[in-house]
Structures are given as structure tokens and as C-alpha cells.
Design a protein around this motif. Structure first.
Motif, PDB file in Angstrom:
ATOM      1  N   UNK A  11       5.560  10.308 -33.632  1.00  0.00           N
ATOM      2  CA  UNK A  11       4.602  11.325 -34.047  1.00  0.00           C
ATOM      3  C   UNK A  11       5.129  12.197 -35.183  1.00  0.00           C
ATOM      4  N   UNK A  12       6.451  12.280 -35.302  1.00  0.00           N
ATOM      5  CA  UNK A  12       7.070  13.126 -36.330  1.00  0.00           C
ATOM      6  C   UNK A  12       8.095  12.305 -37.107  1.00  0.00           C
ATOM      7  N   UNK A  13       7.650  11.369 -37.922  1.00  0.00           N
ATOM      8  CA  UNK A  13       8.621  10.501 -38.643  1.00  0.00           C
ATOM      9  C   UNK A  13       9.413  11.261 -39.708  1.00  0.00           C
ATOM     10  N   UNK A  14       8.926  12.397 -40.162  1.00  0.00           N
ATOM     11  CA  UNK A  14       9.651  13.119 -41.206  1.00  0.00           C
ATOM     12  C   UNK A  14      10.974  13.705 -40.693  1.00  0.00           C
ATOM     13  N   UNK A  15      11.128  13.809 -39.369  1.00  0.00           N
ATOM     14  CA  UNK A  15      12.370  14.339 -38.807  1.00  0.00           C
ATOM     15  C   UNK A  15      13.484  13.311 -38.786  1.00  0.00           C
ATOM     16  N   UNK A  16      13.150  12.021 -38.975  1.00  0.00           N
ATOM     17  CA  UNK A  16      14.166  10.981 -38.957  1.00  0.00           C
ATOM     18  C   UNK A  16      15.024  11.061 -40.201  1.00  0.00           C
ATOM     19  N   UNK A  17      16.284  10.771 -40.033  1.00  0.00           N
ATOM     20  CA  UNK A  17      17.214  10.768 -41.180  1.00  0.00           C
ATOM     21  C   UNK A  17      17.474   9.363 -41.627  1.00  0.00           C
TER      22      UNK A  17
ATOM     23  N   UNK B  21      10.881   8.448 -27.863  1.00  0.00           N
ATOM     24  CA  UNK B  21      10.377   7.478 -28.835  1.00  0.00           C
ATOM     25  C   UNK B  21       8.981   7.870 -29.310  1.00  0.00           C
ATOM     26  N   UNK B  22       8.129   8.321 -28.398  1.00  0.00           N
ATOM     27  CA  UNK B  22       6.786   8.750 -28.760  1.00  0.00           C
ATOM     28  C   UNK B  22       6.850   9.968 -29.693  1.00  0.00           C
ATOM     29  N   UNK B  23       7.730  10.898 -29.390  1.00  0.00           N
ATOM     30  CA  UNK B  23       7.901  12.077 -30.241  1.00  0.00           C
ATOM     31  C   UNK B  23       8.409  11.681 -31.621  1.00  0.00           C
ATOM     32  N   UNK B  24       9.313  10.709 -31.650  1.00  0.00           N
ATOM     33  CA  UNK B  24       9.845  10.239 -32.933  1.00  0.00           C
ATOM     34  C   UNK B  24       8.745   9.601 -33.779  1.00  0.00           C
TER      35      UNK B  24
END
Length: 65
Positions: A59-65, A54-57
Motif C-alpha cells: 500500500x505504501x511502495x514509496x517507503x521501500x528503499x 506485506x500488505x502495508x508494504x
């Protein structure tokens, strides 16, 4: 006298009985092992991994689809 039908019926009955006994054994074995396999340390590690993901997600919101 033809015993073909009788033999087929016996094979079906015995086969269903063996299958039922095997399924019952597997269910009982799975239920008894479930209590042993679920330790607090495993739960803690799982929660930690989810928190890291969740923390990684976040920090990198552009990787979410």
C-alpha cells in the motif's frame, strides 16, 4: 618440588571439563525447550504479522528503499 605447573595443568583440565559440561547441558536444554515453545498458535500469529507487513508494504511502495 615445584607444583605450580601441576596446579596450572589441573586448573586447565578442570576448567575445560566444566565448560564442556555446561555447554552440553545448554544444548540439551535448548533442544528440549524448542519443541515446547513452537506452538501452532505462534506460527499462525507470525504468518499473520508477515501478511500485514506485506500488505502495508504494497500500500505504501514509496517507503521501500
Amino acid at each position: 618440588m615445584d607444583l605450580g605447573g601441576f596446579n596450572l595443568a589441573m586448573i586447565e583440565i578442570v576448567g575445560v571439563a566444566i565448560l564442556g559440561a555446561l555447554l552440553l547441558y545448554m544444548v540439551i536444554r535448548t533442544r528440549s525447550r524448542g519443541k515446547q515453545d513452537n506452538t501452532p498458535a505462534d506460527d499462525r500469529q507470525t504468518r499473520q504479522r508477515y501478511a500485514e507487513a506485506e500488505q502495508d508494504r504494497k500500500q505504501h511502495p514509496e517507503d521501500d528503499d
